[in-house]
Write a protein that holds these residues in place. Structure first.
Motif, PDB file in Angstrom:
ATOM      1  N   HIS A  90       0.821  -1.212   0.000  1.00 55.01           N
ATOM      2  CA  HIS A  90       0.000   0.000   0.000  1.00 55.01           C
ATOM      3  C   HIS A  90       0.859   1.269   0.000  1.00 55.01           C
ATOM      4  O   HIS A  90       0.329   2.372   0.191  1.00 55.01           O
ATOM      5  CB  HIS A  90      -0.926   0.037   1.219  1.00 55.01           C
ATOM      6  N   VAL A  91       2.172   1.129  -0.196  1.00 55.43           N
ATOM      7  CA  VAL A  91       3.084   2.275  -0.073  1.00 55.43           C
ATOM      8  C   VAL A  91       3.945   2.396  -1.326  1.00 55.43           C
ATOM      9  O   VAL A  91       4.505   1.411  -1.818  1.00 55.43           O
ATOM     10  CB  VAL A  91       3.992   2.118   1.165  1.00 55.43           C
ATOM     11  N   LEU A  92       4.035   3.618  -1.833  1.00 55.57           N
ATOM     12  CA  LEU A  92       4.955   3.963  -2.917  1.00 55.57           C
ATOM     13  C   LEU A  92       5.743   5.190  -2.488  1.00 55.57           C
ATOM     14  O   LEU A  92       5.151   6.194  -2.087  1.00 55.57           O
ATOM     15  CB  LEU A  92       4.181   4.262  -4.208  1.00 55.57           C
ATOM     16  N   VAL A  93       7.052   5.114  -2.540  1.00 57.37           N
ATOM     17  CA  VAL A  93       7.901   6.259  -2.198  1.00 57.37           C
ATOM     18  C   VAL A  93       8.074   7.117  -3.437  1.00 57.37           C
ATOM     19  O   VAL A  93       8.379   6.618  -4.522  1.00 57.37           O
ATOM     20  CB  VAL A  93       9.276   5.786  -1.673  1.00 57.37           C
ATOM     21  N   SER A  94       7.850   8.423  -3.279  1.00 59.25           N
ATOM     22  CA  SER A  94       7.926   9.353  -4.408  1.00 59.25           C
ATOM     23  C   SER A  94       8.982  10.415  -4.147  1.00 59.25           C
ATOM     24  O   SER A  94       9.352  10.671  -2.995  1.00 59.25           O
ATOM     25  CB  SER A  94       6.570  10.033  -4.646  1.00 59.25           C
ATOM     26  N   ALA A  95       9.461  11.024  -5.201  1.00 56.34           N
ATOM     27  CA  ALA A  95      10.443  12.103  -5.081  1.00 56.34           C
ATOM     28  C   ALA A  95       9.715  13.402  -4.745  1.00 56.34           C
ATOM     29  O   ALA A  95       9.626  14.313  -5.560  1.00 56.34           O
ATOM     30  CB  ALA A  95      11.250  12.246  -6.361  1.00 56.34           C
ATOM     31  N   SER A  97       6.135  14.871  -2.144  1.00 55.14           N
ATOM     32  CA  SER A  97       4.679  14.727  -2.185  1.00 55.14           C
ATOM     33  C   SER A  97       4.084  15.564  -3.308  1.00 55.14           C
ATOM     34  O   SER A  97       2.971  15.280  -3.775  1.00 55.14           O
ATOM     35  CB  SER A  97       4.056  15.132  -0.842  1.00 55.14           C
ATOM     36  N   CYS A  98       4.808  16.597  -3.752  1.00 52.90           N
ATOM     37  CA  CYS A  98       4.335  17.374  -4.896  1.00 52.90           C
ATOM     38  C   CYS A  98       4.281  16.479  -6.135  1.00 52.90           C
ATOM     39  O   CYS A  98       3.277  16.462  -6.864  1.00 52.90           O
ATOM     40  CB  CYS A  98       5.262  18.565  -5.129  1.00 52.90           C
ATOM     41  N   LEU A  99       5.336  15.706  -6.350  1.00 54.35           N
ATOM     42  CA  LEU A  99       5.294  14.732  -7.435  1.00 54.35           C
ATOM     43  C   LEU A  99       4.224  13.685  -7.152  1.00 54.35           C
ATOM     44  O   LEU A  99       3.529  13.227  -8.066  1.00 54.35           O
ATOM     45  CB  LEU A  99       6.653  14.063  -7.601  1.00 54.35           C
ATOM     46  N   GLY A 100       4.069  13.328  -5.887  1.00 55.36           N
ATOM     47  CA  GLY A 100       3.050  12.348  -5.527  1.00 55.36           C
ATOM     48  C   GLY A 100       1.659  12.784  -5.927  1.00 55.36           C
ATOM     49  O   GLY A 100       0.871  11.974  -6.451  1.00 55.36           O
ATOM     50  N   ILE A 108      -5.426   8.896 -12.059  1.00 54.79           N
ATOM     51  CA  ILE A 108      -6.871   8.702 -11.866  1.00 54.79           C
ATOM     52  C   ILE A 108      -7.736   9.463 -12.860  1.00 54.79           C
ATOM     53  O   ILE A 108      -8.926   9.151 -12.998  1.00 54.79           O
ATOM     54  CB  ILE A 108      -7.297   9.080 -10.431  1.00 54.79           C
ATOM     55  N   LEU A 109      -7.179  10.462 -13.563  1.00 54.11           N
ATOM     56  CA  LEU A 109      -8.025  11.343 -14.373  1.00 54.11           C
ATOM     57  C   LEU A 109      -8.005  10.964 -15.848  1.00 54.11           C
ATOM     58  O   LEU A 109      -6.949  10.688 -16.430  1.00 54.11           O
ATOM     59  CB  LEU A 109      -7.576  12.794 -14.228  1.00 54.11           C
ATOM     60  N   ASP A 110      -9.185  10.988 -16.444  1.00 57.63           N
ATOM     61  CA  ASP A 110      -9.339  11.009 -17.892  1.00 57.63           C
ATOM     62  C   ASP A 110      -9.633  12.447 -18.298  1.00 57.63           C
ATOM     63  O   ASP A 110     -10.093  13.253 -17.475  1.00 57.63           O
ATOM     64  CB  ASP A 110     -10.488  10.098 -18.320  1.00 57.63           C
ATOM     65  N   PRO A 111      -9.382  12.814 -19.565  1.00 54.90           N
ATOM     66  CA  PRO A 111      -9.663  14.187 -19.989  1.00 54.90           C
ATOM     67  C   PRO A 111     -11.093  14.598 -19.667  1.00 54.90           C
ATOM     68  O   PRO A 111     -12.045  13.867 -19.964  1.00 54.90           O
ATOM     69  CB  PRO A 111      -9.416  14.142 -21.498  1.00 54.90           C
ATOM     70  N   MET A 255       0.516   4.423 -10.803  1.00 52.62           N
ATOM     71  CA  MET A 255       1.414   5.535 -10.473  1.00 52.62           C
ATOM     72  C   MET A 255       2.872   5.135 -10.666  1.00 52.62           C
ATOM     73  O   MET A 255       3.691   5.939 -11.140  1.00 52.62           O
ATOM     74  CB  MET A 255       1.179   5.981  -9.030  1.00 52.62           C
ATOM     75  N   ASN A 256       3.195   3.916 -10.299  1.00 55.90           N
ATOM     76  CA  ASN A 256       4.577   3.465 -10.431  1.00 55.90           C
ATOM     77  C   ASN A 256       5.005   3.408 -11.897  1.00 55.90           C
ATOM     78  O   ASN A 256       6.154   3.725 -12.240  1.00 55.90           O
ATOM     79  CB  ASN A 256       4.739   2.093  -9.771  1.00 55.90           C
ATOM     80  N   ARG A 257       4.083   3.019 -12.777  1.00 58.01           N
ATOM     81  CA  ARG A 257       4.402   3.006 -14.210  1.00 58.01           C
ATOM     82  C   ARG A 257       4.648   4.427 -14.719  1.00 58.01           C
ATOM     83  O   ARG A 257       5.578   4.668 -15.507  1.00 58.01           O
ATOM     84  CB  ARG A 257       3.268   2.359 -14.995  1.00 58.01           C
ATOM     85  N   ILE A 258       3.818   5.364 -14.281  1.00 57.89           N
ATOM     86  CA  ILE A 258       4.016   6.762 -14.685  1.00 57.89           C
ATOM     87  C   ILE A 258       5.318   7.292 -14.107  1.00 57.89           C
ATOM     88  O   ILE A 258       6.107   7.955 -14.787  1.00 57.89           O
ATOM     89  CB  ILE A 258       2.831   7.630 -14.222  1.00 57.89           C
TER      90      ILE A 258
END
Length: 383
Positions: A90-95, A97-100, A108-111, A255-258
């Motif tokens: 349930h955890v992903l470390v990001s560079a 929280s702004c990038l998070g 999560i968003l479609d156009p 998110m990890n793929r992005i």
């Protein structure tokens, strides 16, 4: 055609939150209250731990999902602090929280999907939503209502295209924190309309009334909450650029793929520093965060004595968001006057959404001795 499209996509407007180097160089005695960067250097024990681990070889690419030791430490700290079990998937470390938050919106968003934000809000939210092709929908909160989130206004903003709500608690720029009744109302609405909550919870140790309650811990909310945490503010590590996303594994996989297409992984050395920071979280609060509490209360007391300003007293963060309606100026004019006449640099309220008009933000990221000078100068002004 393609170039015009790119230009339109990035006509997001500046956030108004970047460092004003021109203003800083204009006056030698300027007091900068504009940028939310903690003024303390990261604790020596955290720096030493990172230095030690760099020498041990933690200078390479790591696991894209994050350092396994850091993920374990995050899970352990979450359960100790909030009583909710948390597993590593349930955890992903990001560079940061702004990038998070940007990863969250991209995932999560479609156009055309809509995201509700409570104005005043952290200015970058709009850019992050629009960069992902979404639509930012302001739901205003007001100073004369103590920035309470009004359920009727929230419900009126929800449409079939609404995908998520961004909820910042404690809140930048107003300094508000929200009680369990507000959290329960948001949880009820999220479940009723099948919405996600992107919970920006990066100022949790800067809470001056009561204990912090993550919205993820409310019944039925774990599976629909994306929690953004950061080491920047709570641990005085703004330059290390490391944050944490807590969400369902299916969301984190996207998110990890992005993230892999952007930065691959958060800095390995910063993650080692974060492990040490988590182990010191209580002592850091006692040693450093108490200083910000003293500053924010001092600044609020001083503002309340300045006749041309108004203020809703903050309950968290290190920001104040005074009103300037008595001056007869708009927020940009007032901030320019404060710079020219008192050599104080602050941030106008406009970038913070529709409710930011008529206000400006103060970041109490200087010591009380400098705050005293700043407010002494303000008291001498008249409008």
């Amino acid at each position: 055609m393609k170039r015009n499209y790119i230009a339109r996509r990035f006509q997001l407007g500046g956030t108004g939150l970047s460092l004003d180097t021109e203003a800083l160089s204009k006056y030698k005695d300027i007091i900068d209250l504009s940028i939310g960067d903690t003024d303390f250097t990261t604790d020596e024990a955290i720096i030493a731990a990172a230095f030690r681990d760099a020498g041990l070889g933690h200078t390479h690419y790591g696991d894209p999902k994050g350092d396994p030791e850091l993920i374990s430490a995050v899970c352990r700290a979450w359960e100790e602090d909030f009583g909710q079990p948390l597993s590593g998937n349930h955890v992903l470390v990001s560079a940061s929280s702004c990038l998070g938050m940007a990863l969250t919106m991209l995932a999560i968003l479609d156009p055309g999907d809509e995201v509700i934000v409570f104005s005043p809000y952290f200015a970058v939210y709009r850019s992050q939503i629009e960069l992902a092709g979404g639509v930012c929908v302001d739901v205003p909160t007001y100073a004369d209502e103590n920035y309470a989130i009004d359920e009727a206004r929230l419900r009126a903003a929800i449409t079939p295209r609404t995908k998520a709500i961004i909820f910042n608690n404690p809140a930048n720029p107003t300094g508000m924190s929200y009680d369990r009744d507000t959290l329960s109302m948001l949880a009820r609405i999220a479940q009723e309309y099948d919405l996600l909550i992107a919970a920006d919870e990066i100022y949790t140790t800067y809470l001056y009334e009561g204990d912090f309650c993550p919205i993820r811990t409310l019944p039925g909310m774990a599976e629909r909450t994306i929690t953004l945490n950061s080491f920047s503010k709570n641990y005085l590590m703004t330059g290390w650029r490391v944050g944490v996303i807590i969400a369902e594994p299916e969301l984190l996989a996207v998110m990890n793929r992005i993230n892999g297409a952007l930065v691959y992984t958060a800095p390995s050395i910063s993650q080692r520093a974060a492990i040490q920071a988590l182990s010191m979280r209580r002592s850091i609060r006692e040693k450093y965060i108490s200083e910000y509490r003293d500053r924010i209360f001092y600044a609020a007391d001083r503002i309340e004595k300045i006749p041309y300003l108004s203020l809703v007293r903050p309950k968290g963060t290190f920001y104040l968001f005074p009103g300037i309606e008595k001056t007869g100026l708009d927020e940009k004019q007032f901030c320019e006057a404060l710079l020219e006449r008192a050599h104080i640099l602050v941030t106008p309220g406009t970038p913070f959404g529709v409710s930011g008009a008529g206000h400006f933000r103060i970041a109490c990221t200087v010591g009380i001795e400098h705050l005293k000078i700043a407010f002494d100068r303000m008291e001498k002004l008249s409008f």
